[in-house]
Write a protein that holds these residues in place. Structure first.
Motif, PDB file in Angstrom:
ATOM      1  N   GLY A  23       0.801  -1.222   0.000  1.00  0.00           N
ATOM      2  CA  GLY A  23       0.000   0.000   0.000  1.00  0.00           C
ATOM      3  C   GLY A  23       0.832   1.269   0.000  1.00  0.00           C
ATOM      4  N   LYS A  24       2.014   1.214  -0.530  1.00  0.00           N
ATOM      5  CA  LYS A  24       2.914   2.373  -0.517  1.00  0.00           C
ATOM      6  C   LYS A  24       3.054   2.958  -1.916  1.00  0.00           C
ATOM      7  N   GLU A  25       3.551   4.184  -1.943  1.00  0.00           N
ATOM      8  CA  GLU A  25       3.789   4.903  -3.206  1.00  0.00           C
ATOM      9  C   GLU A  25       5.233   4.687  -3.631  1.00  0.00           C
ATOM     10  N   TRP A  26       5.485   3.638  -4.381  1.00  0.00           N
ATOM     11  CA  TRP A  26       6.845   3.232  -4.733  1.00  0.00           C
ATOM     12  C   TRP A  26       7.450   4.060  -5.853  1.00  0.00           C
ATOM     13  N   LEU A  27       6.644   4.620  -6.738  1.00  0.00           N
ATOM     14  CA  LEU A  27       7.202   5.424  -7.815  1.00  0.00           C
ATOM     15  C   LEU A  27       7.900   6.663  -7.253  1.00  0.00           C
TER      16      LEU A  27
END
Length: 150
Positions: free
Chosen positions: A40-44
């Motif tokens: 659920g993380k913003e990896w970009l």
């Protein structure tokens, strides 16, 4: 192996290609992990911070490369000076002529060192700047770009 601006450009070009491949790999992983919603993380956006780190490391590698090339050039200069001194002494040439020849060798190597360093600084600074700008943009606006792409 002679150190020239051309050989330095070949090394730098190879390094740039490797760095850009690593950059695209990091961006690709960041995009993929964001698409699959890993944890659920913003990896970009996080991949942008890694690209900034890569840009900083690229700058450090340029400093190291500069030091290595300067030391190699200094060794070549010393060897050439010793060989020239020996040759001129065997020929029993006047001291004034020996000093002139040695100064010519030193000025030649000083010019080579200047050309090499200018080439390295320009090329490393260019890739470092591109990585820092790209990484910062992805880091700051990756979440927005991701919503536009999906």
């Amino acid at each position: 192996m002679a150190l020239t601006v051309t050989s330095t450009l070949k090394m730098t070009t190879r390094n740039h290609v490797i760095i850009m491949l690593i950059t695209f790999f990091i961006l690709g992983l960041g995009y993929y992990f964001s698409i699959i919603n890993l944890l659920g993380k913003e990896w970009l956006s996080r991949s942008g911070s890694l690209i900034v780190v890569l840009g900083i490391l690229s700058g450090f590698s340029g400093i190291i490369q500069e030091r290595i090339l300067l030391s190699q050039l200094e060794i070549r200069k010393r060897i050439e000076l010793l060989q020239k001194k020996r040759k001129l002494r065997l020929l029993k040439v006047e001291k004034n002529f020996i000093e002139t020849e040695l100064k010519d060798i030193e000025s030649n190597f000083a010019e080579q060192a200047k050309e090499l360093m200018n080439s390295i600084k320009f090329n490393v600074g260019l890739i470092e700047g591109v990585l820092l700008i790209l990484g910062t943009m992805v880091w700051g606006f990756g979440d927005i770009a991701l919503t536009l792409v999906q």
